[in-house]
Design a protein around this motif. Structure first.
Motif, PDB file in Angstrom:
ATOM      1  N   TYR A   1       5.460   0.132  -7.839  1.00  0.00           N
ATOM      2  CA  TYR A   1       4.379   1.011  -7.375  1.00  0.00           C
ATOM      3  C   TYR A   1       2.995   0.581  -7.867  1.00  0.00           C
ATOM      4  O   TYR A   1       2.210   1.376  -8.388  1.00  0.00           O
ATOM      5  CB  TYR A   1       4.673   2.474  -7.750  1.00  0.00           C
TER       6      TYR A   1
ATOM      7  N   ALA B   1       5.878   8.846  -5.588  1.00  0.00           N
ATOM      8  CA  ALA B   1       6.616   8.426  -6.792  1.00  0.00           C
ATOM      9  C   ALA B   1       6.272   9.227  -8.040  1.00  0.00           C
ATOM     10  O   ALA B   1       7.070   9.268  -8.983  1.00  0.00           O
ATOM     11  CB  ALA B   1       6.360   6.947  -7.051  1.00  0.00           C
TER      12      ALA B   1
ATOM     13  N   CYS C   1       5.678   8.305   0.599  1.00  0.00           N
ATOM     14  CA  CYS C   1       6.173   7.208  -0.226  1.00  0.00           C
ATOM     15  C   CYS C   1       5.218   6.018  -0.081  1.00  0.00           C
ATOM     16  O   CYS C   1       4.709   5.757   1.017  1.00  0.00           O
ATOM     17  CB  CYS C   1       7.572   6.812   0.215  1.00  0.00           C
ATOM     18  N   ALA C   2       4.995   5.309  -1.186  1.00  0.00           N
ATOM     19  CA  ALA C   2       4.106   4.138  -1.155  1.00  0.00           C
ATOM     20  C   ALA C   2       4.630   3.070  -0.198  1.00  0.00           C
ATOM     21  O   ALA C   2       3.887   2.216   0.267  1.00  0.00           O
ATOM     22  CB  ALA C   2       3.970   3.545  -2.544  1.00  0.00           C
TER      23      ALA C   2
ATOM     24  N   ARG D   1      13.965  10.237  -0.812  1.00  0.00           N
ATOM     25  CA  ARG D   1      13.868   8.970  -1.508  1.00  0.00           C
ATOM     26  C   ARG D   1      14.406   9.176  -2.927  1.00  0.00           C
ATOM     27  O   ARG D   1      13.698   9.657  -3.815  1.00  0.00           O
ATOM     28  CB  ARG D   1      12.425   8.480  -1.526  1.00  0.00           C
TER      29      ARG D   1
HETATM   30 MO    MO Z   1       8.534   6.436  -2.927  1.00  0.00          MO
END
Ligand code: MO
Ligand code: MTE
Length: 383
Positions: A229, A204, A91-92, A44
């Motif tokens: 986020y 993140a 990842c969110a 990412r």
């Molecule tokens: Mo992410």
């Protein structure tokens, strides 16, 4: 093209975007091995991959009364003890594609593969902060540790994020300035030569290509800390969203997904038994203690077998509050006699007895983050 020097990637990865590069592995690869091979680990990037020369690389640690501490890669490796942890990064936006089906959201269309489990080695952030002068005086005012990447937008602003100071300096926080992933130098896509690994926390904050650390009373002012986020109520849309009103995501909620069989697979009746596999993980170092699996859309449930490594029957528990790595799970169940179609479901429970919501509707949010509803996979049975 600022992306022309990006590294090669494994062709099996399913790319969600090419510039910047974001990609996830096919789900079944995730449950093939407890440690996700680096080539298959999701990627990412928000910006082009920076080219960093390891010899001239310098890490700057700022904000402490002693002044700026500057460290070369060699110094990071030799002046501080090397620690290794196994930690899952997620990842969110993992599973956003499912939330998007409940109602449209904005973001990359991740399946269940924006997650991976790796071993990470490096210096402890705590040790580096102590060497830079962190102590009781600083603890009086310091609240956050900010990280800045060497990847920059055309405007010159770098990728950035921050974590609470307690996570950074606690002996049990296990935050690493990692120079190895799965026993090798961190590859270009994952932050060569140094990335932060903040276990138990949203991906993140694990800033790659780390250039600068700042101890501060404030959070990072970066877009990704302030204007992305964060989670919101399902009642908030793009017209009403107020980013100041919500805290930045740090620890993630409990998660699980089925990696095999895949959606739409056809199972032969003659097989009699069905094997279902997947992963389960929770944020904040909370350990997954159970995974429940249903074959009938949630009417009846079976308990899956959990694995803490690739060793048969390994059920070792990490120290309390430091369960940074996922568990793989597996269950063999007899095919229900009459059924022609099955709705497979999994849900995990962590050691605080947090569990996953049954649907995406009540956790829907504009940005499509924190998607952790029961994972549902439909399969057909061939007579
Ligand atoms: Mo992410
Ligand atoms: N760090 C930098 N410098 N630049 C980035 O774009 N992306 C973040 C984080 N760290 C990012 C970063 C996000 S959103 C995630 S989910 C993880 O890195 C992804 O890590 P991976 O590519 O190693 O899987």
């Amino acid at each position: 093209d600022p992306y022309s020097s990006d590294p090669e990637r494994h062709p099996v990865l399913h790319a969600n975007s090419l510039k910047p590069f974001t990609a996830e592995p096919p789900p079944e690869i995730l449950s093939d091995s407890y440690i996700t091979p680096t080539a298959f680990f999701f990627k990412r990037n928000h910006l082009p991959v920076p080219q960093v020369d390891p010899d001239s690389y310098r890490l700057h640690v700022e904000g402490l009364p002693k002044g700026v501490l500057t460290l070369s890669l060699e110094e990071l490796k030799t002046r501080f003890p090397k620690h290794t942890i196994t930690a899952t990064l997620q990842c969110a936006g993992n599973r956003r594609s499912e939330m998007n089906k409940a109602k449209q959201v904005k973001g990359l269309n991740w399946g269940v593969g924006a997650i991976g489990n790796a071993t990470w080695s490096g210096a402890k952030l705590r040790d580096v902060l102590l060497a830079a002068g962190y102590g009781p005086d600083v603890a009086q005012w310091a609240r956050h540790v900010q990280f800045e990447g060497l990847d920059k937008e055309i405007t010159g602003s770098a990728y950035g994020a921050s974590i609470p100071i307690n996570k950074a300096v606690s002996e049990e926080g296990d935050v690493l300035l990692a120079y190895e992933m799965n026993g090798e130098d961190i590859p270009a896509d994952h932050g060569f030569p140094i990335r932060v690994v903040v276990p138990g926390v949203v991906g993140a904050r694990s800033v790659k290509w780390l250039g600068k650390i700042v101890v501060s009373a404030e959070e990072s002012s970066s877009h990704w800390q302030q204007k992305d986020y964060k989670g919101f109520s399902p009642g908030i849309d793009w017209d009403t969203v107020d980013y100041k009103s919500a805290p930045a995501i740090q620890e993630l909620p409990v998660q699980s997904a089925i990696t095999t069989p895949s959606e739409g697979s056809v199972i032969d009746r003659s097989e009699e038994m069905l094997t279902v596999k997947g992963y389960a993980w929770s944020g904040g170092g909370r350990e997954v203690i159970r995974v429940d699996v249903s074959l009938d859309g949630g009417k009846t449930w079976n308990v899956a077998k959990l694995k803490s490594s690739d060793k048969e029957g390994d059920q070792t528990s990490p120290p309390l509050g430091r369960a940074w790595a996922w568990k793989l799970w597996e269950i063999m169940v007899p095919l229900p006699p009459e059924a022609q179609e099955l709705e497979l479901i999994c849900k995990a429970v962590d050691n605080s007895y947090n569990t996953q919501p049954d649907t995406f509707g009540p956790i829907w949010n504009v940005r499509g983050l924190l998607g952790n509803a029961w994972h549902r996979v439909k399969v057909k049975i061939n007579e």
